[in-house]
Design a protein around this motif. Sequence first.
Motif, mmCIF file in Angstrom:
data_model
loop_
_atom_site.group_PDB
_atom_site.id
_atom_site.type_symbol
_atom_site.label_atom_id
_atom_site.label_comp_id
_atom_site.label_asym_id
_atom_site.label_seq_id
_atom_site.Cartn_x
_atom_site.Cartn_y
_atom_site.Cartn_z
ATOM 1 N N LEU A 187 -10.072 -4.719 -2.138
ATOM 2 C CA LEU A 187 -8.701 -4.228 -2.343
ATOM 3 C C LEU A 187 -7.685 -5.134 -1.652
ATOM 4 O O LEU A 187 -6.576 -5.324 -2.158
ATOM 5 C CB LEU A 187 -8.561 -2.797 -1.802
ATOM 6 C CG LEU A 187 -9.294 -1.710 -2.588
ATOM 7 C CD1 LEU A 187 -9.215 -0.383 -1.849
ATOM 8 C CD2 LEU A 187 -8.721 -1.563 -4.000
ATOM 9 N N ARG A 197 -9.356 -2.539 -10.958
ATOM 10 C CA ARG A 197 -9.503 -2.921 -9.566
ATOM 11 C C ARG A 197 -10.137 -1.796 -8.746
ATOM 12 O O ARG A 197 -11.033 -2.036 -7.922
ATOM 13 C CB ARG A 197 -8.112 -3.249 -9.009
ATOM 14 C CG ARG A 197 -8.097 -4.032 -7.740
ATOM 15 C CD ARG A 197 -6.752 -4.748 -7.557
ATOM 16 N NE ARG A 197 -5.633 -3.849 -7.730
ATOM 17 C CZ ARG A 197 -5.152 -3.059 -6.771
ATOM 18 N NH1 ARG A 197 -5.696 -3.068 -5.569
ATOM 19 N NH2 ARG A 197 -4.120 -2.273 -7.011
ATOM 20 N N HIS A 198 -9.703 -0.590 -8.970
ATOM 21 C CA HIS A 198 -10.266 0.540 -8.223
ATOM 22 C C HIS A 198 -11.733 0.766 -8.580
ATOM 23 O O HIS A 198 -12.545 1.136 -7.721
ATOM 24 C CB HIS A 198 -9.442 1.801 -8.474
ATOM 25 C CG HIS A 198 -8.115 1.779 -7.781
ATOM 26 N ND1 HIS A 198 -7.126 2.695 -8.011
ATOM 27 C CD2 HIS A 198 -7.617 0.930 -6.839
ATOM 28 C CE1 HIS A 198 -6.082 2.418 -7.253
ATOM 29 N NE2 HIS A 198 -6.351 1.349 -6.540
ATOM 30 N N ARG A 225 -4.883 -1.779 -12.522
ATOM 31 C CA ARG A 225 -5.115 -0.946 -11.336
ATOM 32 C C ARG A 225 -6.438 -0.196 -11.454
ATOM 33 O O ARG A 225 -7.236 -0.164 -10.510
ATOM 34 C CB ARG A 225 -3.948 0.043 -11.159
ATOM 35 C CG ARG A 225 -4.201 1.144 -10.170
ATOM 36 C CD ARG A 225 -2.940 1.887 -9.770
ATOM 37 N NE ARG A 225 -2.192 2.490 -10.865
ATOM 38 C CZ ARG A 225 -2.458 3.674 -11.430
ATOM 39 N NH1 ARG A 225 -3.496 4.385 -11.032
ATOM 40 N NH2 ARG A 225 -1.693 4.149 -12.415
ATOM 41 N N PHE A 229 0.796 -1.228 0.000
ATOM 42 C CA PHE A 229 0.000 0.000 0.000
ATOM 43 C C PHE A 229 0.827 1.275 0.000
ATOM 44 O O PHE A 229 0.289 2.373 0.141
ATOM 45 C CB PHE A 229 -0.977 -0.025 1.194
ATOM 46 C CG PHE A 229 -1.919 -1.189 1.147
ATOM 47 C CD1 PHE A 229 -2.855 -1.265 0.128
ATOM 48 C CD2 PHE A 229 -1.837 -2.218 2.061
ATOM 49 C CE1 PHE A 229 -3.719 -2.350 0.054
ATOM 50 C CE2 PHE A 229 -2.698 -3.313 1.992
ATOM 51 C CZ PHE A 229 -3.643 -3.379 0.982
ATOM 52 N N ALA A 250 -13.755 -1.885 -6.784
ATOM 53 C CA ALA A 250 -13.863 -1.566 -5.358
ATOM 54 C C ALA A 250 -14.871 -0.441 -5.131
ATOM 55 O O ALA A 250 -15.638 -0.454 -4.164
ATOM 56 C CB ALA A 250 -12.498 -1.192 -4.798
ATOM 57 N N ASN A 305 -4.021 5.531 -5.879
ATOM 58 C CA ASN A 305 -3.660 4.242 -5.292
ATOM 59 C C ASN A 305 -4.734 3.781 -4.308
ATOM 60 O O ASN A 305 -5.726 4.489 -4.065
ATOM 61 C CB ASN A 305 -2.274 4.318 -4.636
ATOM 62 C CG ASN A 305 -2.180 5.365 -3.549
ATOM 63 O OD1 ASN A 305 -3.187 5.713 -2.927
ATOM 64 N ND2 ASN A 305 -0.987 5.882 -3.317
ATOM 65 N N ASP A 306 -4.517 2.609 -3.758
ATOM 66 C CA ASP A 306 -5.540 1.981 -2.911
ATOM 67 C C ASP A 306 -5.924 2.860 -1.727
ATOM 68 O O ASP A 306 -7.112 2.990 -1.396
ATOM 69 C CB ASP A 306 -5.020 0.633 -2.378
ATOM 70 C CG ASP A 306 -4.939 -0.426 -3.471
ATOM 71 O OD1 ASP A 306 -5.038 -0.070 -4.659
ATOM 72 O OD2 ASP A 306 -4.764 -1.608 -3.123
#
Lengths: 376, 376, 376, 376
Positions: free
Chosen positions: B373, B268-269, B265, A315, B272, B340-341
Motif C-alpha cells: 500500500l 490495489r486493495h 483502488r 491516507f 494488498a 480505503n487503505d
Amino acid sequence: MSFASGRHFLQIPGPTNVPDQVLRAMSAPTIDHRGPQFAAMVPPLLEALKPVFGTTGDVVLYPSSGTGAWEAALVNTLSPGDRVLCFETGHFATLWQAMARDLGLEVDFVPGDWRHPVDPAEVSARLTPETKAVLVVHNETSTGVTSDIAAVRRAMGDHPALLMVDTVSSLGSIDYRHDEWGVDVTVSCSQKGLMLPPGLGLTAVSAKALAASGGSRRSYWAWQPIIEANKRGAFPYTPPTNLLYGLREALHMLHSEGLPEVYARHARHAAATRAAVQGWGLELLCLDPSAYSNTLTAILVPGADHVREVILDRFDMSLGAGLGKVAGEVFRIGHLGHFNDLSLAGTLSGVQMGLQIAGVPVKDGVSAALSLLAEA
Amino acid sequence: MSFASGRHFLQIPGPTNVPDQVLRAMSAPTIDHRGPQFAAMVPPLLEALKPVFGTTGDVVLYPSSGTGAWEAALVNTLSPGDRVLCFETGHFATLWQAMARDLGLEVDFVPGDWRHPVDPAEVSARLTPETKAVLVVHNETSTGVTSDIAAVRRAMGDHPALLMVDTVSSLGSIDYRHDEWGVDVTVSCSQKGLMLPPGLGLTAVSAKALAASGGSRRSYWAWQPIIEANKRGAFPYTPPTNLLYGLREALHMLHSEGLPEVYARHARHAAATRAAVQGWGLELLCLDPSAYSNTLTAILVPGADHVREVILDRFDMSLGAGLGKVAGEVFRIGHLGHFNDLSLAGTLSGVQMGLQIAGVPVKDGVSAALSLLAEA
Amino acid sequence: MSFASGRHFLQIPGPTNVPDQVLRAMSAPTIDHRGPQFAAMVPPLLEALKPVFGTTGDVVLYPSSGTGAWEAALVNTLSPGDRVLCFETGHFATLWQAMARDLGLEVDFVPGDWRHPVDPAEVSARLTPETKAVLVVHNETSTGVTSDIAAVRRAMGDHPALLMVDTVSSLGSIDYRHDEWGVDVTVSCSQKGLMLPPGLGLTAVSAKALAASGGSRRSYWAWQPIIEANKRGAFPYTPPTNLLYGLREALHMLHSEGLPEVYARHARHAAATRAAVQGWGLELLCLDPSAYSNTLTAILVPGADHVREVILDRFDMSLGAGLGKVAGEVFRIGHLGHFNDLSLAGTLSGVQMGLQIAGVPVKDGVSAALSLLAEA
Amino acid sequence: MSFASGRHFLQIPGPTNVPDQVLRAMSAPTIDHRGPQFAAMVPPLLEALKPVFGTTGDVVLYPSSGTGAWEAALVNTLSPGDRVLCFETGHFATLWQAMARDLGLEVDFVPGDWRHPVDPAEVSARLTPETKAVLVVHNETSTGVTSDIAAVRRAMGDHPALLMVDTVSSLGSIDYRHDEWGVDVTVSCSQKGLMLPPGLGLTAVSAKALAASGGSRRSYWAWQPIIEANKRGAFPYTPPTNLLYGLREALHMLHSEGLPEVYARHARHAAATRAAVQGWGLELLCLDPSAYSNTLTAILVPGADHVREVILDRFDMSLGAGLGKVAGEVFRIGHLGHFNDLSLAGTLSGVQMGLQIAGVPVKDGVSAALSLLAEA
C-alpha cells in the motif's frame, strides 16, 4: 487528495470521531426548551453525567467551547487581583494562565519543559498565603502528558486555595474523581471523550467553589442561576437542545460499555500506540512513563508537519500538529473517544506508511501494537 | 461482544459499508413520484448509471434484491422449456441455475470446482443449437473468482444465444463493459460496489435482449413498461424513492473519484490482501492468478467459522462465511465499495489477530500488505 | 415554485409523510444480514407486524413495491388457466386483474362505476365452480371507496375459492382483520399507513393459501423459503435491512399510539375532510356513505389537474391526480399515515385557497372541518 | 398527550422549526478544525452571512446562546462604570439591561409599558454626555413589538455613543441594515430566523465598535482574536463545526429564496395572523400598528397559560408563554423561520380550536387569514 473513498480517520486529539448514533440523535427536531418534554430530559441527563466527573455534586453545562468553561471557572470564584498558581505543562496550560491574566488575575506560572507532569513537590513549594487557586491541566492535549491530580491535591495540604482542573482531553476516557480527589472546579468540553461535536462546555463544581463567589463581573457564566434553573429542568438562556440530545446518547453509550471498561480500553490503546512508537524507533515527547497519556501520544520527529501532510494527502487521516513551542517538532495521534482496536490498527498503519513515504527511516511498529492488542 | 465502541467493520462482500453521505441523502423526505421534482430526477440518474455498466443502452431498476434482477433477466427473454448453459463457478452460479429450473428452463450445468473461472473453451464446447442463453457470474461472491466475460463472449462466436452476466459483486468496483463485450443482460444490485443498502435490483439490457421477449409469464419484472415510463421520468409502480436519492449520491461519489480510479483502488486493495494472505501462509480458494477477484478474497482455513466468530466477538468485524459446498472451510474478506487503505489495514490486522487468537499458526502478513500500500 | 420555505405537504394517498424518526432509524448503518444482530431483529419485527394485519399466522416481506406483493399472491397460489373473480372498483383493481391476465389467469371482471364498493350480492352471483380466487381491493386508492371485506367473505359462503385482498392504502390506517374475516392472502406495501418510504411489499398468508401452492412458475416470490428462513431470523435473499429498521420504528410508533387510536384518528380526519368538501359544495366520487374511505378522499371538480397544479405551485402541497378513467375529473386528498389535526387543517386550507385561486367557486369548508375536529 | 402522530408544531418565537436539510447538514461528521477543508469553509460562510446583517464589515460567531452575544457586545466596547441607555420594551430588553448592571455598567433604563416600540424622541431626550452606548431590542420576542432602528439612530444625531441592537428574533426574517442604519453592534443567535438549533451567537461589529475596545475584562468574548483567526479560516478556540455546517445550509436556503422574498413572506404571515386575531375578537399586546412584529404575535387573553396547555395537549403545538410582567396574560404565536402558508393555516386553526376548547368565546378568524393568504 481530490476525492477520498472510505471514511476519514479523524485522529487528532479532538474533536474525535462522533458516533453515527450520536449524530442521528442530534438530528431530532429541536423542541420547546420551556415545555414539559424538555424539562423531563434535563435532570436524568445531569445525573448520567455526574459519574463521568466522579461527582455527586453540581455540574453545569454551557453552549460554549471548553475555553468558555475555563473562563467560567475563573470568573465565578475569583476576583481581579487574586493570585493563582499555574504550571507550564504545555500549550493549553499556557493558554489558560494567559486567560487568567486577561481576566485580571495575578498568575504565578511555574515554568516547565512540556515533557513532564506537574510535580507535586513544586505545588507545595510554590503555594503562598495569597494563592487563591491552583490551576492544573489533567491531560495536556498538546503533549500527551497526564498529571496526577490526587497527588497535586495532597501536596496542597490544608491550604485553602481552590483546585481547578482542566479535563478537556481526559474526561470520559481516563479515570477521574472530582469528589474523591478533592477538586473544586473541573472543566471540560464535548468534543473529546464525550464523543460529541464541539459546542458544549461542562463543569463540575464543589460546594466550596460555589461558595467562593469571587468578585469578577459575570453574567453568562454565572453558575448559580444555571444550577437553580436546572432543578426545574430549565436553563436561564436558550440551551443547545440538539447537543443535549447527543449528550444523552453519548452518556448512554459510555454507561452501556461501562466506565471502567472505557478507561481500560483507552489504556490498552495507548499502550499499543507506544509499542508502535518504540517499534518505529521514535521518541515520545513525554519523558515520564508514569505520566503517559491514555488519550493521545505526541511523537518527536523531524519534519513533523510534512509527515502529517503526507498522511492527510495519501491516507485521508488527520493527525494533531505540534502546538506552541513544539510546533513543527511533534505530531500527535489521538486515540480516544469512539474508537476500537481495528481503527487503531488502521491509524498506526497509516502513521507508519506515512513516515516511510515522508522519508523518515522507521522500522515496523505495527506488529508490536497488534501483538499487544491480540493479547489483551 | 456486549457493547462495541467504535465503528463496526462490515467486511463481508456485501452489503458493504454505506457512506454517511449516502445514508443522509436517503433520509430526505419521500416525494410524490408522479410530481415534477421526481420526474426531473430520473433521467440524469439513469444516465449517470450507464457508464458504470459500460453501456449507452437501457438500464432498468427494480425495488428488489439482486435475485429479483436475476429473475427479470430470465422471464423477460426466455420461455419455459428453453435451454440455458450455466457454469458451476460457485454458490451464486448454482443458485441462479436453480432459479432457472424453477422458472421452467432446461439447464445445462457445467460442473466446476469453485476454484476456477469459467473456461471459454468449455463455453464453445457446450453450446448446442438449442442453447438460448449463456449465464455467467462475472465475480463469484462465494469464491473470489472472476471470469473473463470478453473471452466468454468471444468463445460464443456467432451463436445466437443471449449472454447474461451477474455482476452483483463486481459492478462499480471492477471494470465492466456491457456494450464492448457484447453482453445482453447484465444483472446487479445496490449493496456492493454501488455502496447502497440492499433493496434495488439493476439490469442493463441490450437491444437484442429487449427484442427477445420470451414467452415466460411476467408482470412485475417486465422491462418494456419500465423503459417506457422512465422516458418521462416515471415508473409503472411506486419506485423506491429514497434508494434513488442514495443512488444519485453514490453515483456522484463514483464519478467524482473517477471510475478508472475506483477500479484501480479495488485492484490495489485486493493485491494488498493477497500479500497478507501469503504472509500468513494461508491458501486462497482461487487457484487461477488471472482470476483473482478485486472485490473479495476467500481464504481456506480449518475452523473458518470459529475464526469468524472470534473476530466478530473480539474485534467487531463481520467477515463472510463459506457458503454452499465450501461452508466451514473458507472465510471471505470483502474489500469493496466505500473503502480505503487504512480501513483495509485495520481489516487485515483484525484478521491476523483473530487467526492467532483462534489458534491458527500464522506469521505476520500485515507488513507485506502495508509495504504494497505504501508503494502505490 | 422556485424555492419553497417550510415543509412540503405530501397529501397524496401515498407515499405518505415519512416521520423523521423513521428516516433516522433507516439511516443507521447496514449490518450483516447473516449475523446475530440481524437474526435477533427479525422475529420480533414480524410479531409486531401481525396485529396490524389482524393475524397470528404468517406474514411475508419482500424488497418490492406493492405490485410485487400482488404478483406474489397470484403465483404462489394459482396456476395458469385458473379462473379468478375481480371487481372493477377503480384503477388499482383494474391493474391487479390486468396483472392476473399477464400471468395467465382467466379473469371474470365484474364492471363497476368506480363510485361504489364491491357488492356482496355480486360476489355470490358471480362465483362459479371454476372460480379459484376472489380478488378484492379493500380501499381503492384511486377512488376513496372502501369495500366491506367481512361481507364479501360471508357472500362467498363455503365456496373453496381463496379470498385475496389488497390493503395497500388501508393497512395500518383502517381496522383490518385477516384472520377474523377469513382472508387468505392480504397484500400491502410500506409507503402508506406504515409510514415508510416505498420499497417493501408485505403479505399475510392463511394456512389454506400456503397449502394451495399453485402451478405458476415462481422463485423470487415463493413464500415457503422465506417463511422457513424467517424462522431463524434470515431471508433467502439479501433483505432490505434499512427498510426493516424503519419498519421496526414505524411499528413501535403505531403500537405506542395504539391501533384502535390510530384507526379512530383516521376516521376522524376523514370525517373532517368530508365536512370541508360539503362546505365547499363539491361532490365526492364515492356515492355510498357506508363506503367512504378513512384514508383518502376523491373529489369531483372540473379542471381538477389545474387545481392541483395551482396548489403545488402556490402552496407547495402535492395532491393525488385522477387516475385511469377518472383522470382529470377528480383530485384526491390523502389524509393517512403520520398525520395530525393541524396538518389536516393546513391541508384543507390549502385545498380551499387553491380551488378559489383556480376559479372554482367554493364557499368556506375549513370552518366545518375545524368544528368537527374541535369537538372530537 | 401520551403519543402524538404527525409533526409537532413548534410555534414558539424560537427555537423555530429546523428544516430537515439543515439537520441533515449538521449530521455530517465533525472534521479537523485546523485542516484545509475547514479553513476553506469559513470565509464563504462569513461572506454569506453578511447580507443578512446588511453589512460588509466584520461578523463574529460564538458557540453560545444569544445572551452570550449580548455579553460580548458589552465587554468588548465598554468599561465598568460606563453609562448605557436602555428602553423597557419588554422582557428581553429588561434582561439585557440587567446583564449590563451585572457587568458593572450604569444603566439609564427608560420605563415602558411593553406595548410600544422605542420612542425616538425619548432617545434624544435621554442621551447625556456620559452616555457611552444606546441598547435597543429591534424586535421584542416577548411582546411582538418592533422598534424603528433607523429612527433611533437619527434621534441620536451626532452623539458619539455606540448603538447596539438585539436582533435575536428579527435577523433573517425582517429587513435589517446594520451599515445603512449606522448600527455599531448587532447581536443575534442561531435558533430563530436562521433556522438552526440553538448554540450559536452572532454579532456584526462596526469599525467604530471595534475601535472602542472598552476596559472590561474579557477573553472568551474578545472580538479581535476571532476576527484575526477568521481571516485564515480558523478560530481561536474549537468552533462548533456541525452548527457551521447547518449555518451554511441555512444561508444557502435564505439566499435561494431571496432575502427580499423572505422578508415579504414574514410580513404576509404576520398580516394573516393579525387578521385571524381580529376575527377572533382578541386584543394584540402591541398597540402601535406601525410596530407590529413580522415574526411573532402576542395576544392578550384571560387564562393564556391554560389555552396554551390545551393546545399542546390536544393539538401537539407549542406556543410561547407570556414572560415577565405579562406572564399569564398573553400567549405568543411564532410565525418565523422555515414556515409556509399551510403551516400557518394549521397553526391558526389550532389556536382557534384551542381557544374554543378552553372556553374563550371566539368567532372564526381562520377564514380571514386564508382570504389574505389566497390574495397574496
